[in-house]
Design a protein around this motif. Sequence first.
Motif, PDB file in Angstrom:
ATOM      1  N   ALA A 186       0.835  -1.212   0.000  1.00 26.55           N
ATOM      2  CA  ALA A 186       0.000   0.000   0.000  1.00 26.55           C
ATOM      3  C   ALA A 186       0.863   1.253   0.000  1.00 26.55           C
ATOM      4  O   ALA A 186       0.679   2.156  -0.833  1.00 26.55           O
ATOM      5  N   VAL A 187       1.839   1.305   0.910  1.00 21.22           N
ATOM      6  CA  VAL A 187       2.613   2.545   1.065  1.00 21.22           C
ATOM      7  C   VAL A 187       3.516   2.790  -0.144  1.00 21.22           C
ATOM      8  O   VAL A 187       3.632   3.924  -0.627  1.00 21.22           O
ATOM      9  N   SER A 188       4.128   1.720  -0.684  1.00 20.00           N
ATOM     10  CA  SER A 188       5.040   1.957  -1.809  1.00 20.00           C
ATOM     11  C   SER A 188       4.252   2.378  -3.061  1.00 20.00           C
ATOM     12  O   SER A 188       4.685   3.255  -3.804  1.00 20.00           O
ATOM     13  N   THR A 189       3.079   1.776  -3.271  1.00 18.77           N
ATOM     14  CA  THR A 189       2.260   2.180  -4.410  1.00 18.77           C
ATOM     15  C   THR A 189       1.843   3.640  -4.271  1.00 18.77           C
ATOM     16  O   THR A 189       1.913   4.432  -5.216  1.00 18.77           O
ATOM     17  N   CYS A 190       1.445   3.987  -3.062  1.00 20.98           N
ATOM     18  CA  CYS A 190       1.038   5.361  -2.762  1.00 20.98           C
ATOM     19  C   CYS A 190       2.202   6.334  -3.006  1.00 20.98           C
ATOM     20  O   CYS A 190       2.030   7.395  -3.613  1.00 20.98           O
ATOM     21  N   MET A 191       3.395   5.936  -2.572  1.00 21.81           N
ATOM     22  CA  MET A 191       4.574   6.794  -2.745  1.00 21.81           C
ATOM     23  C   MET A 191       4.858   7.033  -4.228  1.00 21.81           C
ATOM     24  O   MET A 191       5.080   8.171  -4.654  1.00 21.81           O
ATOM     25  N   GLU A 192       4.850   5.951  -5.008  1.00 19.61           N
ATOM     26  CA  GLU A 192       5.160   6.093  -6.440  1.00 19.61           C
ATOM     27  C   GLU A 192       4.149   6.994  -7.140  1.00 19.61           C
ATOM     28  O   GLU A 192       4.495   7.794  -8.001  1.00 19.61           O
ATOM     29  N   LYS A 193       2.884   6.886  -6.737  1.00 17.26           N
ATOM     30  CA  LYS A 193       1.840   7.720  -7.351  1.00 17.26           C
ATOM     31  C   LYS A 193       2.020   9.185  -6.958  1.00 17.26           C
ATOM     32  O   LYS A 193       1.965  10.080  -7.792  1.00 17.26           O
ATOM     33  N   LEU A 241      14.717  -1.371 -15.868  1.00 11.45           N
ATOM     34  CA  LEU A 241      15.098  -2.372 -14.865  1.00 11.45           C
ATOM     35  C   LEU A 241      14.405  -2.106 -13.530  1.00 11.45           C
ATOM     36  O   LEU A 241      13.934  -3.038 -12.863  1.00 11.45           O
ATOM     37  N   ALA A 242      14.325  -0.825 -13.147  1.00 16.14           N
ATOM     38  CA  ALA A 242      13.669  -0.500 -11.876  1.00 16.14           C
ATOM     39  C   ALA A 242      12.216  -0.956 -11.903  1.00 16.14           C
ATOM     40  O   ALA A 242      11.698  -1.487 -10.911  1.00 16.14           O
ATOM     41  N   GLY A 243      11.557  -0.751 -13.037  1.00 15.41           N
ATOM     42  CA  GLY A 243      10.170  -1.171 -13.168  1.00 15.41           C
ATOM     43  C   GLY A 243      10.034  -2.676 -13.033  1.00 15.41           C
ATOM     44  O   GLY A 243       9.153  -3.179 -12.318  1.00 15.41           O
ATOM     45  N   ALA A 244      10.918  -3.405 -13.701  1.00 15.42           N
ATOM     46  CA  ALA A 244      10.860  -4.869 -13.647  1.00 15.42           C
ATOM     47  C   ALA A 244      11.095  -5.356 -12.212  1.00 15.42           C
ATOM     48  O   ALA A 244      10.373  -6.220 -11.713  1.00 15.42           O
ATOM     49  N   LEU A 245      12.101  -4.767 -11.539  1.00 16.13           N
ATOM     50  CA  LEU A 245      12.390  -5.168 -10.156  1.00 16.13           C
ATOM     51  C   LEU A 245      11.209  -4.868  -9.243  1.00 16.13           C
ATOM     52  O   LEU A 245      10.811  -5.689  -8.412  1.00 16.13           O
ATOM     53  N   THR A 246      10.633  -3.669  -9.422  1.00 13.83           N
ATOM     54  CA  THR A 246       9.539  -3.252  -8.542  1.00 13.83           C
ATOM     55  C   THR A 246       8.303  -4.128  -8.753  1.00 13.83           C
ATOM     56  O   THR A 246       7.658  -4.548  -7.790  1.00 13.83           O
ATOM     57  N   ARG A 247       7.997  -4.404 -10.017  1.00 12.51           N
ATOM     58  CA  ARG A 247       6.822  -5.243 -10.291  1.00 12.51           C
ATOM     59  C   ARG A 247       7.015  -6.658  -9.751  1.00 12.51           C
ATOM     60  O   ARG A 247       6.114  -7.227  -9.130  1.00 12.51           O
ATOM     61  N   THR A 248       8.202  -7.212  -9.967  1.00 10.86           N
ATOM     62  CA  THR A 248       8.467  -8.558  -9.452  1.00 10.86           C
ATOM     63  C   THR A 248       8.400  -8.568  -7.929  1.00 10.86           C
ATOM     64  O   THR A 248       7.844  -9.504  -7.327  1.00 10.86           O
ATOM     65  N   ALA A 249       8.937  -7.519  -7.311  1.00 10.66           N
ATOM     66  CA  ALA A 249       8.918  -7.425  -5.854  1.00 10.66           C
ATOM     67  C   ALA A 249       7.480  -7.452  -5.351  1.00 10.66           C
ATOM     68  O   ALA A 249       7.145  -8.170  -4.397  1.00 10.66           O
ATOM     69  N   ALA A 294       4.804  -8.595  -6.883  1.00 10.12           N
ATOM     70  CA  ALA A 294       4.173  -9.890  -7.136  1.00 10.12           C
ATOM     71  C   ALA A 294       4.601 -10.907  -6.077  1.00 10.12           C
ATOM     72  O   ALA A 294       3.769 -11.629  -5.510  1.00 10.12           O
ATOM     73  N   LEU A 295       5.906 -10.943  -5.773  1.00 10.96           N
ATOM     74  CA  LEU A 295       6.413 -11.881  -4.771  1.00 10.96           C
ATOM     75  C   LEU A 295       5.816 -11.581  -3.395  1.00 10.96           C
ATOM     76  O   LEU A 295       5.432 -12.486  -2.648  1.00 10.96           O
ATOM     77  N   THR A 296       5.764 -10.296  -3.066  1.00  8.85           N
ATOM     78  CA  THR A 296       5.258  -9.905  -1.748  1.00  8.85           C
ATOM     79  C   THR A 296       3.788 -10.294  -1.599  1.00  8.85           C
ATOM     80  O   THR A 296       3.366 -10.837  -0.571  1.00  8.85           O
ATOM     81  N   LEU A 297       3.025 -10.022  -2.659  1.00  2.92           N
ATOM     82  CA  LEU A 297       1.601 -10.363  -2.611  1.00  2.92           C
ATOM     83  C   LEU A 297       1.418 -11.877  -2.531  1.00  2.92           C
ATOM     84  O   LEU A 297       0.635 -12.391  -1.708  1.00  2.92           O
ATOM     85  N   ALA A 298       2.176 -12.596  -3.363  1.00  2.00           N
ATOM     86  CA  ALA A 298       2.075 -14.057  -3.358  1.00  2.00           C
ATOM     87  C   ALA A 298       2.466 -14.610  -1.988  1.00  2.00           C
ATOM     88  O   ALA A 298       1.793 -15.523  -1.461  1.00  2.00           O
ATOM     89  N   GLY A 299       3.518 -14.046  -1.402  1.00  2.00           N
ATOM     90  CA  GLY A 299       3.964 -14.498  -0.087  1.00  2.00           C
ATOM     91  C   GLY A 299       2.907 -14.269   0.975  1.00  2.00           C
ATOM     92  O   GLY A 299       2.656 -15.128   1.834  1.00  2.00           O
ATOM     93  N   ALA A 300       2.249 -13.097   0.916  1.00  2.00           N
ATOM     94  CA  ALA A 300       1.219 -12.779   1.906  1.00  2.00           C
ATOM     95  C   ALA A 300       0.036 -13.731   1.764  1.00  2.00           C
ATOM     96  O   ALA A 300      -0.455 -14.296   2.746  1.00  2.00           O
ATOM     97  N   VAL A 301      -0.407 -13.911   0.534  1.00  2.00           N
ATOM     98  CA  VAL A 301      -1.558 -14.788   0.291  1.00  2.00           C
ATOM     99  C   VAL A 301      -1.204 -16.225   0.688  1.00  2.00           C
ATOM    100  O   VAL A 301      -1.967 -16.893   1.402  1.00  2.00           O
ATOM    101  N   GLY A 302      -0.016 -16.677   0.236  1.00  2.00           N
ATOM    102  CA  GLY A 302       0.412 -18.048   0.524  1.00  2.00           C
ATOM    103  C   GLY A 302       0.535 -18.320   2.014  1.00  2.00           C
ATOM    104  O   GLY A 302       0.179 -19.403   2.488  1.00  2.00           O
ATOM    105  N   SER A 303       1.032 -17.323   2.766  1.00  2.00           N
ATOM    106  CA  SER A 303       1.236 -17.591   4.186  1.00  2.00           C
ATOM    107  C   SER A 303      -0.096 -17.669   4.943  1.00  2.00           C
ATOM    108  O   SER A 303      -0.164 -18.280   6.007  1.00  2.00           O
ATOM    109  N   VAL A 304      -1.136 -17.070   4.380  1.00  2.00           N
ATOM    110  CA  VAL A 304      -2.459 -17.195   5.012  1.00  2.00           C
ATOM    111  C   VAL A 304      -3.121 -18.510   4.592  1.00  2.00           C
ATOM    112  O   VAL A 304      -3.546 -19.311   5.420  1.00  2.00           O
ATOM    113  N   LEU A 342      16.140  -3.272  -4.119  1.00  2.00           N
ATOM    114  CA  LEU A 342      16.920  -3.144  -5.353  1.00  2.00           C
ATOM    115  C   LEU A 342      16.168  -2.285  -6.368  1.00  2.00           C
ATOM    116  O   LEU A 342      16.766  -1.500  -7.110  1.00  2.00           O
ATOM    117  N   GLY A 343      14.838  -2.424  -6.396  1.00  2.00           N
ATOM    118  CA  GLY A 343      14.016  -1.606  -7.299  1.00  2.00           C
ATOM    119  C   GLY A 343      14.107  -0.132  -6.942  1.00  2.00           C
ATOM    120  O   GLY A 343      14.261   0.732  -7.813  1.00  2.00           O
TER     121      GLY A 343
END
Lengths: 355, 183
Positions: free
Chosen positions: A262-269, A282-290, A292-302, A327-328
């Motif tokens: 939430a906060v990083s999306t808000c910051m970028e906007k 490259l920054a875009g690719a890193l940020t998007r992958t980050a 996706a991984l974070t969201l997947a990790g949150a969902v998976g851990s629940v 890195l992003g």
Amino acid sequence: MSNPELDGMGPSERGRDAITGAAGVVSEAQRTERDQAREAERPSGRPEGRRRRGGEPTRVPDADFRSYHGRPVLNGVVWEARDIGGYLFLGGLAGASSVLAAGAEATGRADLGRPLKYTALVAISGSLVALVHDLGRPERFLNMLRVFKPTSPMSMGSWLLAGYGPLVGTAAVTAATGWFPRIGSAATMGAGVLGPLVATYTAPLICDTAVPSWHEGHREMPYVFASSAVAAAGGMGLVTTPTEHAGPFRRAAVGGALTELAVSTCMEKRMGLVGEPYGRGLAGALTRTAKALTLAGAVGSVLGRRNRVVSALSGAALVGGSALTRLGIFQAGVQSAEDPKYTVVPQRERLRQRA
Amino acid sequence: MSSDVCKHCTSAACLDVCPTGSLFRTEFDTVVVQEDICNGCGYCVSACPYGVIDRREVDGRAWKCTLCYDRIGDGLEPACAKACPTDSIQFGDLDELRERAQRRVEDLQDAGVSSARLYGEDPEDGVGGAGAFFLLLDEPEVYGLPPDPVVTTRDLPSMWRHAGSAAVVLLAGGLAAFAGRRS
């Protein structure tokens, strides 16, 4: 028209004389002569005020911008992504791990905190190695401790690490050996108190620069770093702990991950134009992958909270997401310093608003 | 020609962020790197709003124009000003130079060069005024100069406040995860 620079004719003859003429000064005699000549030239009745004097050439506000042959205004970031991007991540992982270890200790679950004490020690040692590698020679780190300088986040950070490192080391060694349990407990608590600062001071560290995509995010960046750090440490807890005991780590991981997204999306906007690098190259690719991984990790851990393997994989995804987030952010700053647009356009806009 | 000289800002970001105290303000109000103390951290490079100070490849330390600290200490003018055959580069007391520059701009504008302007001479600007200022014939960015540079440390108090409150949130959130039911 009176602006020879804009009508394609080059400087007027008098202007050329003035620019290329003899060094520095037009003599008083010349000046008087010139004024008289001008007086004689001027058609009678034409008001003096109509002549443009000292005004900026009028021009449509820059949709694009001007630069010196597209060359950057700023010097490029000299840090290596691996060293300093890694340093940002490892400091966060260590700091938040210390907080969770202290939480476990305080609620009488010292066993639960043990892996995170090791994590903190390994991570903070790794960040020190990264820093020394960036400096070039180990003894150069000692120069960091010559002065105590609140205007330099790097100076404050060095002192912070000088205090935090030994606490983390003591906490880890006492946990591993079982020696001096009271000292170990005190060190764990001490590291838990300094840990949050270790995780967040790196935000001022990068934002206190002229790099547009870092500086402009200085309000949100500490919260991005804090939440990303908690997600990583919680993820590490999920990797190291059997599911039936991992409740606190799961809560921390999910809370950290969602806050970070939430906060990083808000910051970028909010950053507007200088938020653009976070979505490009490259920054875009890193940020998007980050993300996706974070969201997947949150969902998976629940969803996988009863499955050891899914939990561990989710935790690993969160650790990886946190690393890629840093890195992003690092790369976005590098890209923003390389393109004069991100330096010139916002400053122009600031001047326009002030005028 | 435009020299990429250090501006010797009154509020110098490089000096503020230097963690070793290598960068210091001299008795001439200039900003100088002590190369025996610099540890090559590279922070000043990213802090400079003008892109002046940079890391030297061979030793990793930061180097920049000193406004010839050694020469002006001996009562000489900086080498660039001394060498310039047309006196395009002038050295002297800032107030006097500002006056001289203002007169020159007015001369140029009177002569029809309406785009002539001074850059960096204003003590009220974002870096508290530069110790090296310029007479330009176009907008600063055309010369590779930032149009409205601001010392980054102006926002540092706010950054520390946010970092402090984020740290408190982290601590509270991390501990809150251990509250409640035990399994």
